[in-house]
Design an enzyme around this catalytic site. Structure first.
Site, short mmCIF file in Angstrom:
data_model
loop_
_atom_site.label_atom_id
_atom_site.label_comp_id
_atom_site.label_asym_id
_atom_site.label_seq_id
_atom_site.Cartn_x
_atom_site.Cartn_y
_atom_site.Cartn_z
N ASP A 62 0.84 -1.19 0.00
CA ASP A 62 0.00 0.00 0.00
C ASP A 62 0.88 1.24 0.00
O ASP A 62 2.01 1.21 0.49
CB ASP A 62 -0.90 0.00 1.25
CG ASP A 62 -2.13 0.88 1.08
OD1 ASP A 62 -3.23 0.32 0.92
OD2 ASP A 62 -2.00 2.12 1.11
N SER A 79 -15.46 -2.14 -10.99
CA SER A 79 -16.45 -1.30 -10.33
C SER A 79 -17.74 -1.35 -11.14
O SER A 79 -17.71 -1.60 -12.35
CB SER A 79 -15.96 0.16 -10.25
OG SER A 79 -17.01 1.03 -9.85
N TYR A 118 -12.67 7.50 -14.21
CA TYR A 118 -12.78 6.34 -13.32
C TYR A 118 -13.58 5.23 -14.00
O TYR A 118 -13.15 4.07 -14.04
CB TYR A 118 -13.45 6.75 -12.01
CG TYR A 118 -13.58 5.63 -11.01
CD1 TYR A 118 -12.50 5.25 -10.23
CD2 TYR A 118 -14.79 4.95 -10.85
CE1 TYR A 118 -12.61 4.21 -9.31
CE2 TYR A 118 -14.91 3.92 -9.94
CZ TYR A 118 -13.82 3.54 -9.17
OH TYR A 118 -13.94 2.51 -8.27
N LEU A 138 -19.47 0.27 2.20
CA LEU A 138 -19.20 1.12 3.35
C LEU A 138 -17.82 0.85 3.93
O LEU A 138 -17.65 0.35 5.04
CB LEU A 138 -20.28 0.91 4.42
CG LEU A 138 -21.69 1.37 4.03
CD1 LEU A 138 -22.65 1.18 5.19
CD2 LEU A 138 -21.70 2.83 3.57
#
Length: 268
Positions: free
Chosen positions: A37, A145, A158, A192
């Site tokens: 990361d 996505s 995106y 979330l």
């Protein structure tokens, strides 16, 4: 025996949210996990927690927009654990202030998103595949996505980058299936994650909730468990697919919620 016993996994963008959920679940099932990361401190802290809980994990720095950094993450994983069986290409970024409609968007932001969201998938896969071939096969999972499947008023770069991830997933699967390398993607809707909870006003969450088929929002583990399945041998005959995990948000006529409200109001 855990579902991932003996597997070595590299997760990009693993210090929080979906990447962290997948890392924790795979480690719990016996995998040796490298969490990479941009937030190196966070990656190392989460890897330490996994290790203290009886798992085996390492945390390292990754800049998904830099080719050398991606190569180094793959090489570190192989050096540390000897093999590499699973790659979870999870890094993704967006910027609502710059990634606008096609007339007004920042073109430098377009290039950045294509590098981080799409090119990083290509590079991670490119550097990983030779090691998977040597290991006798493997599983590559990419985070796409639902923005790849539906137009929107903003986030043009995106959505385009994630559509590229969906099709690149098919190409990888077609090109390396005979080497026993599978490649699939997962397409989350609104999840979330900590970032979503901290940055989305309740009014926005309510708008999304209105159009979900299910009466709740997704959690990071909803994606993490899907990744775990795709990484494990339980999905050994699945490749080239994108699994949409989005609570039924996109499956129905978009007017159905308003129409149902009209029917309820009119007593019909």
């Amino acid at each position: 025996m855990g579902r991932m016993e003996g597997k070595v996994v590299l997760v990009t963008g693993g210090a929080s949210g979906i990447g962290l959920s997948a890392s924790m679940l795979m480690a719990k099932e016996g995998a040796k996990v490298v969490i990479s990361d941009f937030n190196e401190e966070g990656a190392k802290a989460e890897a330490k927690k996994i290790t203290e809980s009886g798992g085996d994990a390492k945390g390292i720095f990754l800049d998904a927009g830099d080719e050398d950094s991606i190569r180094e993450a793959v090489e570190y994983t192989v050096k540390e654990f000897g093999k590499l069986h699973v790659l979870f290409n999870n890094v993704g970024v967006t910027n609502l202030k710059k990634d606008l409609d096609v007339v007004n968007m920042d073109l430098e932001e377009w290039d950045r998103l294509m590098d981080v969201n799409l090119k990083s998938v290509l590079l991670g896969t490119r550097f990983t595949i030779p090691h998977m071939v040597e290991a006798g096969g493997g599983s590559i999972i990419n985070t796409a996505s639902m923005a790849a499947f539906a137009g929107d008023a903003t986030r043009s770069a995106y959505g385009a980058s994630k559509a590229g991830v969906v099709n690149l997933t098919r190409y990888i699967a077609a090109q390396y299936g005979k080497d026993k390398i599978r490649c699939n993607a997962v397409a989350p809707g609104l999840i979330l994650t900590p970032a979503a909870r901290n940055n989305m006003p309740q009014q926005v969450l309510d708008i999304f909730g209105k159009f979900n088929a299910l009466p709740y929002h997704g959690e990071a583990d909803d994606i993490g468990y899907t990744v775990l399945f795709l990484a494990s041998d339980e999905s050994k005959f699945i490749t080239g697919q994108t699994i949409q995990v989005e609570g039924g948000h996109y499956m129905a006529n978009p007017s159905i919620a308003d129409f149902q409200a009209f029917m309820d109001q009119s007593g019909q």
